[in-house]
Each structure stands twice: as C-alpha cells, then as structure tokens.
Design a protein around this motif. Structure first.
Motif, short mmCIF file in Angstrom:
data_model
loop_
_atom_site.label_atom_id
_atom_site.label_comp_id
_atom_site.label_asym_id
_atom_site.label_seq_id
_atom_site.Cartn_x
_atom_site.Cartn_y
_atom_site.Cartn_z
N LEU A 91 0.96 -1.33 0.10
CA LEU A 91 -0.03 0.00 -0.02
C LEU A 91 0.81 1.19 0.07
N ARG A 92 1.91 1.27 0.78
CA ARG A 92 2.89 2.36 0.85
C ARG A 92 3.49 2.71 -0.41
N HIS A 93 3.88 1.66 -0.98
CA HIS A 93 4.52 1.64 -2.18
C HIS A 93 3.59 2.19 -3.68
N TYR A 94 2.63 1.29 -3.81
CA TYR A 94 1.84 1.45 -4.82
C TYR A 94 0.28 2.30 -4.67
N ALA A 95 0.03 2.65 -3.43
CA ALA A 95 -1.15 3.24 -3.33
C ALA A 95 -1.03 4.36 -2.17
N PRO A 96 0.06 5.20 -2.39
CA PRO A 96 0.51 5.95 -0.93
C PRO A 96 -0.47 6.93 -0.70
N THR A 97 -1.43 7.41 -1.37
CA THR A 97 -2.53 8.28 -1.21
C THR A 97 -3.89 7.91 -1.49
N GLY A 98 -4.92 8.39 -0.97
CA GLY A 98 -6.33 8.31 -1.47
C GLY A 98 -6.88 7.07 -0.89
N PRO A 99 -8.30 6.84 -1.03
CA PRO A 99 -8.98 5.71 -0.56
C PRO A 99 -8.62 4.48 -1.23
N VAL A 100 -8.79 3.15 -0.42
CA VAL A 100 -8.43 2.06 -0.94
C VAL A 100 -9.47 1.07 -0.49
N VAL A 101 -9.96 0.09 -1.35
CA VAL A 101 -10.87 -1.07 -0.95
C VAL A 101 -10.02 -2.04 -0.87
N LEU A 102 -9.93 -3.00 0.09
CA LEU A 102 -9.01 -4.21 0.25
C LEU A 102 -9.99 -5.43 0.05
N GLY A 103 -9.66 -6.39 -0.67
CA GLY A 103 -10.12 -7.79 -0.84
C GLY A 103 -9.24 -8.75 -0.44
N GLY A 104 -9.81 -9.74 0.06
CA GLY A 104 -8.74 -11.07 0.41
C GLY A 104 -9.60 -12.34 0.15
N HIS A 105 -9.14 -13.27 -0.16
CA HIS A 105 -9.69 -14.63 -0.20
C HIS A 105 -8.87 -15.62 0.60
N SER A 106 -9.32 -16.19 1.50
CA SER A 106 -8.74 -17.07 2.32
C SER A 106 -7.47 -16.40 3.10
N LEU A 107 -6.43 -16.85 2.87
CA LEU A 107 -5.25 -16.53 3.59
C LEU A 107 -5.30 -14.76 3.40
N GLY A 108 -5.56 -14.24 2.13
CA GLY A 108 -5.43 -13.11 1.89
C GLY A 108 -6.36 -12.03 2.88
N GLY A 109 -7.52 -12.65 3.07
CA GLY A 109 -8.34 -12.03 4.18
C GLY A 109 -7.87 -11.89 5.43
N MET A 110 -7.19 -13.13 5.94
CA MET A 110 -6.55 -13.11 7.25
C MET A 110 -5.42 -12.06 7.06
N ALA A 111 -4.70 -11.92 5.99
CA ALA A 111 -3.71 -10.87 5.99
C ALA A 111 -4.25 -9.46 6.03
N ILE A 112 -5.24 -9.23 5.50
CA ILE A 112 -6.03 -7.94 5.90
C ILE A 112 -6.12 -7.70 7.32
N MET A 113 -6.62 -8.56 8.10
CA MET A 113 -7.05 -8.47 9.37
C MET A 113 -5.63 -8.16 10.03
N GLU A 114 -4.71 -8.74 9.91
CA GLU A 114 -3.29 -8.50 10.44
C GLU A 114 -2.91 -7.15 10.03
N TYR A 115 -3.09 -6.72 8.79
CA TYR A 115 -2.62 -5.36 8.65
C TYR A 115 -3.52 -4.41 9.36
N ALA A 116 -4.79 -4.79 9.82
CA ALA A 116 -5.60 -3.68 10.43
C ALA A 116 -5.11 -3.67 11.97
N ALA A 117 -4.77 -4.93 12.46
CA ALA A 117 -4.30 -5.03 13.81
C ALA A 117 -2.74 -4.06 13.88
N ALA A 118 -1.68 -4.41 13.10
CA ALA A 118 -0.60 -3.71 13.16
C ALA A 118 -0.75 -2.38 12.60
#
Length: 316
Positions: A91-118
C-alpha cells in the motif's frame, strides 16, 4: 495491459506485483490471494472492474511471499503477521494516497486483518471498503473439512504435524510430479458441487508452484489467528462477506462470525459452492466487489461552467 514490477521488502523477499487501470484513479483496489494460490485467483474480478468507465479504480494484485512469482520466504517470515506488514508495504509503495478497498480470499483475508491490527491508524484513514471471501478470523476453530468432528480433529492433528515437516522442506516442489494423482483430492477440498475445469487447472498449477516451506510454515499462525476484536474496531467500514455453502476449509460459520463483528457487512452464502469463490462463482464475487467499489469511490467534483469568450456586457 498489466504493469508488472517487483517490490523488495526489508528482509530481501521480492514480491511480484501487477497494476491495472489509470494511475490517477479516484480509488485503489488491492486484492490478496489465498494459501498456495497466486494473484491469478482474481483474474475475473480484475476484468470486471475494467468496465466501470470514468469510475474505474486502480487495481493492484500481487503474489504473497513464497507464492507464485514472488521469491521464497524463510520460515520466520512465513506468518500471518508478516503478511500484514507486507500488505502495508504494498500500500505504501503502490497506493500511497487516496482511499482504498481491500479484498482478500482465504489467507488473503486473514492478511488484511493482520494489517488492520498492525497499522490501525493508516487502516482507519485509508480503507473505504472491504471484501472478505472464504476466510476466517478464528483460525481453525470452525474447520471440519466436511467430516465428523472426531475424524476432523484427528486429521487436523496430523496436518499440523505434517506442516512442521513440510516447513523444513525448503524451496523444493516435489509434489508437482504428483499433481495428477492429487487432482481428485484438491477438487474435493477446494470446490463445491460444480467445478469449471479451467478453474481447477489454475488452482492445481498454483498449488504446484508453492514450495514445501510455503505449504507447511504458514500453518501454525493460520490455525492460531484470533481477530474478531480487530474486526469489531472496524465497525463503520462497508464490507461484503462471501462464503460457499459447501466450503470445507472456511465453512459458513467463519463468515457468520466475521459479519457479526462488522455491523455494516453484507453476508452472502452461495448455495452449492466451495472454497474457491473468485474462480468458482466469479460473477457473484465480482458483483459484490463492484458494489463496494462504487460505494467507496469518491464523488467527482462537478465541473465549473466555462466562462464565455469575449467581454460580458452589463445589463442596461
């Protein structure tokens, strides 16, 4: 056409990244794939977002560390926590500004939750929508593989022991030679009542590219994750939660608990479907993602009327 590049992370791992759509789009969509799969899981959704015209978002897909075209990871880096930090780097490298939508399948969804926690601050500031597909916030709490509870517990114990052995297998991929024999088991585990042959073939090829370390080393953190409290803190984020009725890895109970933690989430249980919804039920997943994107996309400012050329005469 895809814009392909590599992102080198602080520990030296290189992520293969593909970007689609205009660089000045009003919104960026970042999609994260599942365990032992790769970015191609999302090919139908990338295509679906191309038809949004002036409201078309920028779309970023990437191979997680140790998957697809990304480089191998050490055992210490094969954790959900690390995947959350990797998503932050993307996100910092490819989408440094502006709103984002995050989508995750299986492990990817869990990674999004980890990003939210960190990264709760950047998450709250940037994330305007979420799509969780065939994933869980409670580790293996609800995973029964479609089997009786006692048999599932034995299978899970064996899987946990086997994962430790595989994690020490390094970058080798000996299972590639066994893919034809494994095909019926993979089809049963990942798909529901109906299975498109092209989708199964892609899932098999992706699985064949995953080294033994990626198959085994991520397993402990996947089984132990507990992120319902993290999700509850995201209560005001629009979200869609999709799951297949016959998902043997992340059954409907997983999606129900996620939706219960997100009051503004829309839960959809797809009859007869299995775990690979982005490929198995591409139209439903694309529709859910498009709806979130349209809701999250900032309204464009109305254009000011052009001033007429020449000198304006005052009324008499």
């Amino acid at each position: 056409m895809a814009e392909r590049s590599e992102l080198t992370l602080p520990d030296g791992v290189r992520l293969h990244v593909e970007a689609y759509g205009p660089a000045d789009a009003p919104l960026t969509v970042v999609l994260a794939h599942g365990w032992c799969q790769d970015r191609r899981t999302w090919r139908h959704q990338v295509a679906a977002l191309r038809v949004l015209g002036a409201r078309r978002p920028r779309v970023i897909i990437f191979d997680a560390r140790g998957h697809g075209r990304s480089s191998a990871t050490g055992v210490g880096g094969a954790t959900l926590s690390q995947l959350g930090h990797d998503l932050d780097a993307v996100l910092r490298h490819y989408a440094p500004t502006g709103p984002v939508v995050l989508g995750g399948h299986s492990l990817g969804g869990m990674a999004i939750m980890e990003y939210a926690a960190a990264c709760p601050g950047p998450f709250a500031e940037r994330v305007a929508g979420l799509l969780f597909v065939s994933t869980t916030a409670e580790g293996h709490a609800h995973t029964q593989y479609g089997l009786p509870a006692r048999i599932a517990a034995l299978l899970r114990a064996g899987e946990t022991i086997g994962a430790g052995v595989l994690a020490r297998g390094g970058p080798w991929r000996p299972h590639r030679a066994l893919l034809p024999a494994l095909r019926p088991a993979v089809r049963w585990l990942l798909f529901g009542d109906e299975c498109d042959e092209a989708a199964l073939e892609l899932a098999m090829r992706s699985f064949g590219r995953a080294p033994l370390r990626s198959i085994g080393a991520f397993r402990p953190s996947i089984g132990a994750q507990q992120r319902l409290e993290t999700l509850a803190a995201l209560a005001d984020v629009p979200a869609a939660v999709l799951v297949g009725e016959r998902d043997r890895l992340t059954p409907p109970a997983c999606a129900e608990s996620i939706a219960g933690a997100l009051p503004f989430a829309e839960l959809k249980v797809l009859p007869g479907a299995g775990h690979m919804l982005p490929m198995e039920r591409p139209h439903e997943v694309s529709a859910a993602l498009t709806a979130i994107v349209e809701r999250a996309t900032p309204a464009r400012r109305p254009r000011r009327p052009r001033r007429a050329s020449g000198t304006l005469k005052k009324a008499a």
